[in-house]
Design an enzyme around this catalytic site. Structure first.
Site, PDB file in Angstrom:
ATOM      1  CB  ILE A  37       8.233   1.566   5.242  1.00  0.00           C
ATOM      2  CG1 ILE A  37       7.888   1.637   6.686  1.00  0.00           C
ATOM      3  CG2 ILE A  37       9.327   0.760   4.802  1.00  0.00           C
ATOM      4  CD1 ILE A  37       6.726   2.359   7.250  1.00  0.00           C
TER       5      ILE A  37
ATOM      6  N   GLY B 167       1.165  -2.773   3.101  1.00  0.00           N
ATOM      7  CA  GLY B 167       1.889  -3.332   4.134  1.00  0.00           C
ATOM      8  C   GLY B 167       3.036  -2.667   4.460  1.00  0.00           C
ATOM      9  CD  GLU B 168       6.964  -1.585   2.076  1.00  0.00           C
ATOM     10  OE1 GLU B 168       7.309  -0.582   2.332  1.00  0.00           O
ATOM     11  OE2 GLU B 168       7.252  -2.329   1.002  1.00  0.00           O
ATOM     12  N   GLY B 169       3.866  -1.130   7.276  1.00  0.00           N
ATOM     13  CA  GLY B 169       3.682  -0.289   8.341  1.00  0.00           C
ATOM     14  C   GLY B 169       3.267   0.892   7.521  1.00  0.00           C
TER      15      GLY B 169
END
Length: 350
Positions: free
Chosen positions: A92, A310-312
């Site tokens: 990210i 995930g994490e954006g």
């Protein structure tokens, strides 16, 4: 807990459509970019929409259910990854730097104390949720605190001039929460909602399902979103849901990431369905139940490239496409400006 979210205005619909259709291109030839430009123009009530001070906020929280081995990784990875974020070494970090997007991390409820000198927003509700196999993951007051904290963080970011926001998450075990949220709020069998998470093999998925099914059968509540989040949610999930509702209230465009982030949106949409009007869906996660969640929300993902980190990160990888949509509606010449002959189809479009 009230969020005053307005439905998108339709006052500029025809003008936005005419502007998009009047660009020097065959009608509809920019595909999804045209839909994105139209939606952002509608959100901003502008024929010349723009992305201002974009931000991605990663909310982190630990989950008691992680102690039962529902993840390939131990719970300690949650706090260790926050140190990685602060050192700029995670995916990210790489992608948000690449696109010059403001990056923030929130400790919603990690089972670790961080040095106050670190640039982590401390909104810790508790040192992780309780194990929902044995009772509610949190109290109702903690759930409401999470909503308020998430909303407050977004309010501050908006005051700094941001009108475009993405969300990320970190919390070992949070695909378990997301699976139960999906099952209860969308009335989908739990077996269809449980996936591999961080990389479980078939036996691991079977064990995960059995543990979650045990917890589900002990649950005596209904499908009210606050009850479901209190019983099975994570502190990061409730904060994201509150953040989303506040972002919609403030007419910010949201770029929605994968399975966990969409589970928070699902819960938020049960509180106020108008929140969905402010969302662009970045990608279809490789977590098996994400497509079921997207279908339930009638959402069209922009990308499908097998991501499930995930994490954006999915939102950040998608961001240049969204940026391109805004650029073309503002900078691409019209037929009239370029002195190019229009097709009869463009001239007669209604």
């Amino acid at each position: 807990m009230e969020f005053k979210i307005s439905s998108l205005s339709t006052s500029l619909d025809q003008e936005l459509l005419n502007k998009i259709n009047g660009k020097t291109k065959p009608l509809g030839s920019l595909g999804m970019l045209e839909k994105i430009a139209f939606q952002i123009g509608s959100i901003q009530e502008s024929l010349s929409p723009e992305i201002k001070n974009p931000a991605v906020v990663v909310f982190a929280g630990d989950h008691g259910i992680a102690d039962d081995g529902v993840s390939f990784y131990p719970k300690s990875v949650s706090y260790e990854m926050l140190y990685n974020y602060m050192q700029g070494g995670a995916a990210i970090n790489v992608f948000s730097r690449q696109h010059n997007i403001n990056f923030k991390v929130v400790d919603a409820g990690i089972d670790h104390d961080f040095d106050p000198s670190l640039n982590i927003i401390n909104k810790k509700i508790a040192y992780g949720t309780k194990n929902f196999r044995f009772g509610p993951a949190m109290t109702k007051d903690q759930c409401l605190e999470g909503f308020r904290s998430g909303a407050g963080i977004i309010e501050g970011i908006h005051k700094d001039g941001c009108n475009f926001i993405a969300f990320g998450e970190k919390g070992i075990g949070n695909t378990s929460s997301a699976a139960l949220i999906l099952s209860l709020l969308a009335d989908i069998s739990l077996e269809e909602c449980v996936g591999r998470g961080t990389g479980l093999d078939d036996n691991g998925v079977k064990s995960k399902f059995e543990l979650l099914n045990e917890a589900l059968h002990k649950y005596n509540g209904g499908n009210n979103p606050l009850d479901v989040l209190t019983q099975f949610g994570g502190f990061e999930v409730v904060m994201i849901a509150g953040a989303m509702l506040k972002a919609a209230e403030l007419k910010m465009t949201m770029l929605i990431d994968g399975f966990i982030i969409t589970s928070a949106l699902l819960a938020a949409s049960k509180i106020n369905p108008k929140v969905l009007e402010y969302c662009l869906f970045a990608h279809k996660s490789n977590e098996q139940a994400h497509i079921k969640m997207l279908n339930y929300l009638k959402a069209e993902p922009i990308l499908d490239i097998g991501m499930r980190l995930g994490e954006g990160t999915g939102a950040m990888v998608c961001y240049p496409i969204v940026k391109s949509a805004v650029q073309f509606i503002n900078e691409m010449a019209s037929f009239q400006e370029a002195g190019v002959s229009e097709s009869e189809e463009v001239k007669t479009i209604s």
